[in-house]
Design an enzyme around this catalytic site. Structure first.
Site, PDB file in Angstrom:
ATOM      1  N   LYS A 141      33.903  33.114   1.516  1.00 31.85           N
ATOM      2  CA  LYS A 141      33.943  32.187   2.661  1.00 31.85           C
ATOM      3  C   LYS A 141      35.242  31.388   2.653  1.00 31.85           C
ATOM      4  CE  LYS A 141      28.998  31.353   3.055  1.00 31.85           C
ATOM      5  NZ  LYS A 141      27.954  30.362   2.893  1.00 31.85           N
ATOM      6  N   GLU A 187      21.560  39.235  -4.417  1.00 33.74           N
ATOM      7  CA  GLU A 187      22.107  37.877  -4.431  1.00 33.74           C
ATOM      8  C   GLU A 187      21.443  37.069  -5.558  1.00 33.74           C
ATOM      9  OE1 GLU A 187      23.893  35.787  -0.684  1.00 33.74           O
ATOM     10  OE2 GLU A 187      21.864  35.020  -0.908  1.00 33.74           O
ATOM     11  N   HIS A 237      16.868  64.355   3.898  1.00 36.48           N
ATOM     12  CA  HIS A 237      17.826  65.210   4.589  1.00 36.48           C
ATOM     13  C   HIS A 237      19.214  64.601   4.532  1.00 36.48           C
ATOM     14  CE1 HIS A 237      14.497  67.647   6.130  1.00 36.48           C
ATOM     15  NE2 HIS A 237      13.858  66.493   6.065  1.00 36.48           N
TER      16      HIS A 237
HETATM   17  O1  LIG Z   1      21.039  29.701   6.386  1.00 37.58           O
HETATM   18  P1  LIG Z   1      22.499  29.526   6.189  1.00 37.58           P
HETATM   19  O2  LIG Z   1      22.846  28.225   5.554  1.00 37.58           O
HETATM   20  O3  LIG Z   1      23.237  29.734   7.481  1.00 37.58           O
HETATM   21  O4  LIG Z   1      22.963  30.618   5.180  1.00 37.58           O
HETATM   22  C1  LIG Z   1      22.978  31.981   5.459  1.00 37.58           C
HETATM   23  C2  LIG Z   1      23.380  32.732   4.204  1.00 37.58           C
HETATM   24  O5  LIG Z   1      24.642  32.208   3.806  1.00 37.58           O
HETATM   25  C3  LIG Z   1      25.210  32.646   2.589  1.00 37.58           C
HETATM   26  O6  LIG Z   1      25.719  33.909   2.728  1.00 37.58           O
HETATM   27  C4  LIG Z   1      24.243  32.631   1.441  1.00 37.58           C
HETATM   28  O7  LIG Z   1      24.768  33.320   0.356  1.00 37.58           O
HETATM   29  C5  LIG Z   1      22.920  33.230   1.832  1.00 37.58           C
HETATM   30  O8  LIG Z   1      22.010  33.071   0.784  1.00 37.58           O
HETATM   31  C6  LIG Z   1      22.401  32.568   3.077  1.00 37.58           C
HETATM   32  O9  LIG Z   1      21.145  33.116   3.403  1.00 37.58           O
END
Ligand SMILES: O=P(O)(O)OC[C@H]1O[C@H](O)[C@H](O)[C@@H](O)[C@@H]1O
Length: 505
Positions: A453, A320, A349
Site C-alpha cells: 500500500k 493472510e 480438465h
Molecule cells: O475493510 P478494509 O479496512 O477496507 O480492509 C480491506 C482489506 O484491506 C487489507 O488488504 C487487509 O490486508 C485485509 O485484511 C482487509 O480485509
C-alpha cells in the site's frame, strides 16, 4: 498408502451429525504415532484458543482481542456491552432488511429496492461474494453486484450490468474506512449516480469502524444508515458480522441459519479430543502435509458449482493469516500455506494432470455434497444421473491421486444451505486459529500488506510529479531526463512505466 484403506477410513472418519459433516483424513499418509506425537502441541493450541475466546489479546502486535466466535455466540463475549452490540446489530440488520424488502425504506420515487451494489475489497468483499454465490437463487429478494477493485473497465462493466441505478441500494464496506480501492469504487459510484440524476446518499449504507473516514463521510452526507465494524473483528473473519450478514439478509438469505450453523460448528470444534474435532484434525493434517512450514500447497476441490468462490475466500483467510515472516517469538520463519483451486470436475480438465503426474508439491481437500439438486434428476445413462457422474469423478480422482501417493482429505456435507455454509466458514476459521498455534504465529495481523500500500502511494506521488513536469514540454523528454529533472534518477524504471501509461491515454 496402507493397503487396508477401509480399516483406516473407519478409524479416522470424523462424523459430526449436528452439522451434517464428515471429515475423512484416511488418505493423508500420516503414521500411526503422528496424532500422539502432536497431542501436547494440540493441547497448547486448545489452551490458546480458549484464552482467545475469553477475550485475551490474541493479536499482540495490534493489541487487539479476536472476537469472531462471539458473533455466533454473543453470550461468550467478554463484556455485556459487546454482547449487546452483537445482538442488537443482528436485530437491526433484520429489521432494516425487512424495511427494504417491504418498501418502507424505499428508493427515489417510492420504488422498492431490488438491486444491491456492494463496494469493498479483501475481507470486506470475499466473504459476502462467497455467501452470495453459494446461496443465491433466481428468486432472491435483491440481486447483488460487487465492486471489489479499482479497475475502471471492471467497474463500467458492473454499472452496465446493473443498468437503471434508481432501485439499487449501495453498501460500502470498509473496516478501516480508508482503503483506496473501496474509496475509488465509492467515488465512481457517486459519479455514476450523479450522471443518472440521482442522489447517492439516499441510496447508500456504510459498514465501517466508528469514526473512520467512511463513517464521517456517511454522517456528513446523510446516508441512509451505518452498521458497525468492530476493532475486535478482523476483516478476513468478518463474514458473520454485519459485513457478511447485511448483504446476505438483503439478498434474502436466512442469516439466523447461517449463524446457527457457525455456532454449532464452533461448539463441536471446541472439543479438546482432537480426533472428534474436525478443525483440529484439519490443522494436524496441514501440519503433517507441509511439515509445519508450508512445504506443500493445499488444492481445494469442491465438487459443487456453488462452492466455486470458497477457495478464493480461503486464500485470504488462510494465506493472510498463516503467511508470516516472524513467529510469535520474533524468529524469522517465513510461514505460509498456499491455497488454490476452483471446482470439480471442471478442474480435472485443467490442472489435475499435473497433480497426478507432475511436481508433487500439494495435498488436496475435496468437498463432496450429498444432495445433488432440489428435485429429481433425469438419467443421462441407464440408471445414472449427472450427479452420479459428479460423485464418480470425485471418488475416481481421489483414488487416482492416492494410487500415485498424492494425499487428500475429503469433507462431505449433506447439502448446501445457509447453516452448512456457516459451518464451513466456522470450520476453516477454527482450523486456521489452531494451526497458527501449532506453528507459533500470530494469525490475526497482516504486517506485509502495508508495504504494498505504501509503495502504491509512492507511485501515485511520482505520477503527479511526472505529469506536472511533462505538461510544460511539447516534446516528451526521455525517461532518464524526466527522472533526473524531478529529482528521482534512481526511479527511472517506474518513471518509464508512468510515461508509457500517460502516452497511451
Ligand atoms: O475493510 P478494509 O479496512 O477496507 O480492509 C480491506 C482489506 O484491506 C487489507 O488488504 C487487509 O490486508 C485485509 O485484511 C482487509 O480485509
Amino acid at each position: 498408502m496402507p493397503t487396508n484403506t477401509w480399516n483406516r477410513f473407519q478409524q479416522h472418519l470424523c462424523h459430526c451429525p449436528e452439522i451434517g459433516l464428515w471429515l475423512d483424513i484416511s488418505r493423508m499418509n500420516f503414521d500411526d504415532e503422528f496424532l500422539n506425537r502432536m497431542e501436547p502441541a494440540m493441547q497448547q493450541a486448545f489452551d490458546a484458543m480458549l484464552a482467545l475466546e475469553q477475550g485475551s489479546i490474541a493479536n499482540p502486535d495490534e493489541g487487539r482481542m479476536v472476537g469472531h466466535y462471539w458473533l455466533r455466540t454473543p453470550t461468550l463475549a467478554p463484556t455485556p456491552e459487546i454482547q449487546q452490540q452483537i445482538e442488537s446489530t443482528v436485530d437491526l440488520i433484520e429489521s432494516f432488511s425487512a424495511d427494504i424488502h417491504s418498501g418502507k425504506i424505499c428508493a427515489p420515487g417510492n420504488k422498492t429496492f431490488t438491486k444491491l451494489l456492494i463496494i469493498g475489497i479483501g475481507g470486506s468483499a470475499l466473504g459476502p461474494q462467497f455467501v452470495a454465490d453459494a446461496l443465491g437463487n433466481s428468486t432472491d429478494k435483491m440481486t447483488p453486484y460487487f465492486l471489489d477493485n479499482t479497475d475502471p473497465d471492471g467497474m463500467d462493466r458492473v454499472f452496465s450490468q446493473i443498468g437503471n441505478l434508481s432501485d439499487c441500494l449501495v453498501i460500502v464496506i470498509s473496516k478501516s474506512g480508508s482503503t483506496k480501492e473501496t474509496r475509488n469504487g465509492m467515488l465512481e459510484a457517486q459519479a455514476a449516480w450523479q450522471r443518472a440524476g440521482l442522489d447517492f446518499s439516499k441510496q447508500a449504507v456504510a459498514i465501517t469502524g466508528n469514526g473512520s473516514q467512511l463513517d464521517k463521510l456517511a454522517v456528513a452526507e446523510g446516508w441512509i444508515t451505518r452498521f458497525p465494524m468492530w476493532d475486535w473483528v478482523g476483516g478476513r473473519t468478518s463474514v458473520t458480522s454485519a459485513v457478511g450478514l447485511l448483504p446476505a439478509a438483503l439478498q434474502g438469505i436466512n442469516i439466523r441459519e447461517l449463524l446457527r450453523g457457525a455456532q454449532t460448528c464452533d461448539q463441536i470444534t471446541r472439543s479438546r479430543i482432537a480426533t472428534f474435532n474436525p478443525a483440529s484434525l484439519m490443522a494436524l493434517m496441514w501440519h503433517h502435509a507441509t511439515g509445519g512450514n508450508g512445504d506443500k500447497d493445499m488444492v481445494m476441490l469442491p465438487y459443487k458449482d456453488r462452492l466455486l468462490l470458497f477457495s478464493r475466500y480461503l486464500q485470504q483467510l488462510i494465506m493472510e493469516s498463516i503467511g508470516k515472516q516472524l513467529d510469535l517469538d520474533g524468529n524469522v520463519v517465513g510461514q505460509g500455506l498456499t491455497v488454490y483451486g476452483n471446482k470439480g470436475s471442471t478442474d480435472q480438465h485443467a490442472y489435475v494432470q499435473q497433480l497426478r503426474e507432475g511436481v508433487h508439491n500439494f495435498f488436496v481437500t475435496f468437498i463432496e455434497v450429498l444432495q445433488d439438486r432440489q428435485g429429481s434428476s433425469m438419467q443421462v445413462e441407464q440408471g445414472v444421473t449427472s450427479g452420479d457422474f459428479l460423485f464418480g469423478f470425485l471418488y475416481g480422482t481421489r483414488q487416482a491421486l492416492s494410487e500415485k501417493g498424492r494425499e487428500s482429505m475429503t469433507i462431505t456435507v449433506e447439502r448446501i444451505d445457509a447453516a452448512t455454509i456457516g459451518a464451513l466458514i466456522a470450520l476453516f476459521e477454527r482450523t486456521v486459529g489452531l494451526y497458527a498455534s501449532l506453528v507459533n504465529i500470530n494469525a490475526y495481523h497482516q504486517p506485509g500488506v502495508e508495504a504494498g500500500k505504501k509503495a502504491a502511494g509512492t507511485v501515485i506521488e511520482l505520477q503527479k510529479k511526472v505529469q506536472a513536469f511533462v505538461q510544460g514540454h511539447a516534446d516528451l523528454p526521455s525517461p532518464e531526463k524526466v527522472a533526473e529533472a524531478i529529482g528521482v534518477p534512481e526511479q527511472v524504471e517506474i518513471v518509464y512505466a508512468i510515461l508509457r501509461r500517460l502516452q497511451s491515454h
